[in-house]
Design a protein around this motif. Structure first.
Motif, mmCIF file in Angstrom:
data_model
loop_
_atom_site.group_PDB
_atom_site.id
_atom_site.type_symbol
_atom_site.label_atom_id
_atom_site.label_comp_id
_atom_site.label_asym_id
_atom_site.label_seq_id
_atom_site.Cartn_x
_atom_site.Cartn_y
_atom_site.Cartn_z
ATOM 1 N N LYS A 297 0.853 -1.066 0.125
ATOM 2 C CA LYS A 297 0.091 0.254 0.030
ATOM 3 C C LYS A 297 0.753 1.263 -0.101
ATOM 4 O O LYS A 297 0.514 2.489 -0.066
ATOM 5 N N ASP A 298 2.097 1.148 0.215
ATOM 6 C CA ASP A 298 3.079 2.424 0.347
ATOM 7 C C ASP A 298 4.001 2.212 -0.737
ATOM 8 O O ASP A 298 5.342 2.166 -0.526
ATOM 9 N N VAL A 299 3.718 2.055 -2.038
ATOM 10 C CA VAL A 299 4.458 1.794 -3.118
ATOM 11 C C VAL A 299 5.326 2.992 -3.316
ATOM 12 O O VAL A 299 4.765 4.122 -3.473
ATOM 13 N N THR A 300 6.598 2.816 -3.476
ATOM 14 C CA THR A 300 7.602 3.794 -3.769
ATOM 15 C C THR A 300 8.473 3.436 -4.967
ATOM 16 O O THR A 300 8.607 2.441 -5.347
ATOM 17 N N GLU A 301 9.183 4.590 -5.525
ATOM 18 C CA GLU A 301 10.094 4.344 -6.681
ATOM 19 C C GLU A 301 11.005 3.202 -6.256
ATOM 20 O O GLU A 301 11.420 2.632 -7.046
ATOM 21 N N ASP A 302 11.429 3.110 -4.790
ATOM 22 C CA ASP A 302 12.411 2.211 -4.704
ATOM 23 C C ASP A 302 11.848 0.725 -4.836
ATOM 24 O O ASP A 302 12.772 -0.117 -5.212
ATOM 25 N N LEU B 169 4.547 11.402 -12.436
ATOM 26 C CA LEU B 169 3.827 10.538 -11.584
ATOM 27 C C LEU B 169 4.195 9.194 -11.353
ATOM 28 O O LEU B 169 4.211 8.677 -12.775
ATOM 29 N N LYS B 170 4.177 8.459 -10.369
ATOM 30 C CA LYS B 170 4.172 6.899 -10.590
ATOM 31 C C LYS B 170 3.051 6.208 -9.865
ATOM 32 O O LYS B 170 2.836 5.188 -9.904
ATOM 33 N N VAL B 171 2.452 7.218 -8.909
ATOM 34 C CA VAL B 171 1.330 6.370 -8.276
ATOM 35 C C VAL B 171 0.042 7.327 -8.321
ATOM 36 O O VAL B 171 0.102 8.565 -7.961
#
Length: 217
Positions: A78-83, A198-200
């Motif tokens: 639920k906390d998708v990040t670029e990493d 934007l990624k998310v």
């Protein structure tokens, strides 16, 4: 296509079996794999010993070099990040670097299917998330057990919103394109979808975007 074998333990008989997982799915050049993605059979494991069948969750990505999008799925995150993209390490791929690809990170296979449907029908996922957010209270009032709403192009009913309670479909509602167009005109009339880094883009993003929009309006 990049794939590998993993061991899946049957939840019923506990037998371990090899199961092929796909790290990257090319929607244009791998139509059979893409078909299995869209009907979710790509993720279904059937135990050869007892016949038990379950869905297998794993991270994967889909790409379309013609439409220029690259979507990453990290199930349950639920906390998708670029990493997280380091799990697949595809943003440095020569096939997509510096070619103007649109990137999105999602947290479920169902969400990635919705992204594909949105872009294949020439819609903007930012406006779609705001459309759903605005309708969500009314939908939830009609369907108290509702957990998610997803855009799709139903082969019989046309452009639609599917209402789900977890994996169970509760209803299919008409998608009101005139309302969607009004959202685009109001919130994105001078905004280039691909110009934004934007990624998310999800319901949380839509809520924050509307709050910021109201502050500066």
């Amino acid at each position: 296509m990049k794939s590998s074998l993993i061991k899946v333990t049957c939840p019923e008989c506990k037998q371990q079996t090899d199961f092929e997982v796909y790290q990257t799915i090319d929607l244009i050049n791998e139509p059979e794999i893409a078909k299995r993605l869209m009907n979710l059979s790509l993720f279904r494991f059937v135990c050869p010993k007892c016949g038990c069948n379950v869905f297998v969750e794993y991270p994967f990505a889909v790409m379309d070099e013609e439409e220029k999008f690259f979507f990453f799925c990290f199930p349950g995150n639920k906390d998708v990040t670029e990493d997280n993209v380091k799990l697949i390490s595809l943003t440095t791929n020569d096939a997509v670097k510096d070619k103007g690809f649109l990137f999105r990170f999602v947290d479920s296979r169902e969400a990635i299917l919705e992204k594909i449907n949105i872009f294949y029908n020439d819609f903007d996922d930012r406006a779609m998330e705001i459309y759903k957010l605005k309708h969500y209270p009314a939908w939830q009032k009609r369907f108290p057990k509702m957990t998610t709403a997803s855009f799709s192009n139903d082969f019989k009913l046309g452009l639609s919103i599917y209402i789900f309670s977890n994996m169970q479909m509760l209803a299919v509602l008409p998608f009101k394109e005139t309302e969607y167009d009004a959202i685009v005109d109001k919130y994105f009339y001078d905004s280039d979808l691909r110009a934004q880094d934007l990624k998310v883009v999800n319901s949380a993003w839509a809520k924050e975007y509307l709050e910021q929009f109201e502050k500066v309006s």
